[in-house]
Write an enzyme that holds these catalytic residues in place. Structure first.
Site, mmCIF file in Angstrom:
data_model
loop_
_atom_site.group_PDB
_atom_site.id
_atom_site.type_symbol
_atom_site.label_atom_id
_atom_site.label_comp_id
_atom_site.label_asym_id
_atom_site.label_seq_id
_atom_site.Cartn_x
_atom_site.Cartn_y
_atom_site.Cartn_z
ATOM 1 C CE LYS A 93 -5.883 1.476 -1.061
ATOM 2 N NZ LYS A 93 -6.490 1.624 0.329
ATOM 3 C CE1 TYR A 118 -3.189 2.943 0.631
ATOM 4 C CE2 TYR A 118 -3.423 2.308 2.954
ATOM 5 C CZ TYR A 118 -3.758 3.104 1.802
ATOM 6 O OH TYR A 118 -4.649 4.103 1.910
#
Length: 302
Positions: free
Chosen positions: A163, A134
């Site tokens: 992400k 992330y």
């Protein structure tokens, strides 16, 4: 099965008046979003107020989502103040049935690349679960550059996705240019969905999906199918709401919209507090306008 595909809600964490987690509402809310086409769930992320949850609460939130999701994957957000606690949470998430991990940098401490790499190494190696890196420098002040992401992909076979939440629309293209199809790429900010999909993103970890799952799934599917005129008509309708996901009070805004749409309440853990005054009225006006014009964005529903 690749757990990183489609529209995956970064699910909010509902609270009761006594500040405890409302697991019953979380279960019902999760099931509703999945029934409306979502592909999985991400609990304990930024929108899920993971930083305010105790270790035991995080584990129970993950377990609740796993039970609600059935055969759909739950990707547990893994963040902590220390590497040791993040590793312990990763192992606990695997034990209660998570099918993947969303690995964040540590809370509070912003280290150099060598320190951040060591943290990521420890968490990714903690389980055999597929991991998602992330990248959210806006929230966590740590920016995983495309070159660093490529390095991590070489180090870890079970790092399978990114992400990308830097808000820089060029990043997905830059990552693809370095590593091709080695990692599955996903959009992590709501108001960059079409741009990310155009560059090859194959999943969307979304925020406003907590209140608008059907519309989120339709937008994603139209974009992925290359039906850009139809997708943009829906995107243009959705953007005033989607922009709520990219400001400091995104949790307050999304929980308010979710409450107004009949799911849960806007209660949050301090220091966050519900919106009041002009801020609140402006958000409600955006929602009211969206509700009034949805049929124009989706003429087939008229």
């Amino acid at each position: 099965m690749n757990p990183f595909q489609g529209v995956i809600p970064a699910i909010t964490t509902p609270f009761l008046a006594d500040d405890t987690v409302n697991f019953a509402v979380m279960d019902a809310h999760a099931r509703w979003m999945l029934a409306n086409g979502c592909s999985g769930l991400v609990p304990c992320g930024s929108l899920g107020e993971g930083a305010t949850l105790s270790f035991d609460e995080k584990v129970e939130v993950i377990r609740t989502c796993v039970l609600a999701a059935g055969d759909k994957p739950v990707i547990a957000g893994i963040a902590a103040l220390s590497t040791a606690e993040a590793v312990r949470l990763a192992k606990a998430a695997e034990a209660v049935g998570a099918k993947g991990l969303m690995v964040l940098p540590p809370y509070v401490y912003v280290g150099d690349w060598a320190e951040m790499r060591a943290h990521l190494d420890a968490v990714i190696d903690a389980t055999p679960l597929p991991c998602l890196l992330y990248n959210n420098p806006v929230a966590y002040k740590v920016d995983f550059l495309p070159e660093q992401i490529a390095e991590m992909a070489k180090r870890h076979a079970n790092l399978v996705a990114v992400k990308e939440s830097s808000t820089d629309a060029r990043r997905i293209a830059a990552i693809r240019a370095l590593i091709g199809d080695r990692l599955v790429l996903g959009v992590g900010v709501d108001d960059c969905l079409m741009e990310g999909v155009a560059m090859g993103a194959s999943f969307w970890i979304a925020g406003l999906v907590n209140a608008f799952p059907k519309e989120s799934v339709e937008l994603f599917e139209l974009s992925r199918a290359g039906k850009f005129d139809e997708a943009f008509r829906l995107y243009a309708w959705f953007l005033p709401l989607l922009r709520m996901d990219t400001v400091p009070k995104f949790v307050q805004l999304i929980k308010l919209v979710q409450q107004e749409m009949g799911w849960g309440s806007e209660r949050m853990r301090a220091p966050r507090a519900a919106l009041v005054g002009a801020e609140r009225e402006a958000a409600l006006a955006v929602l009211k306008q969206a509700q009034a014009t949805l049929n124009e964005a989706l003429p087939t529903r008229a």
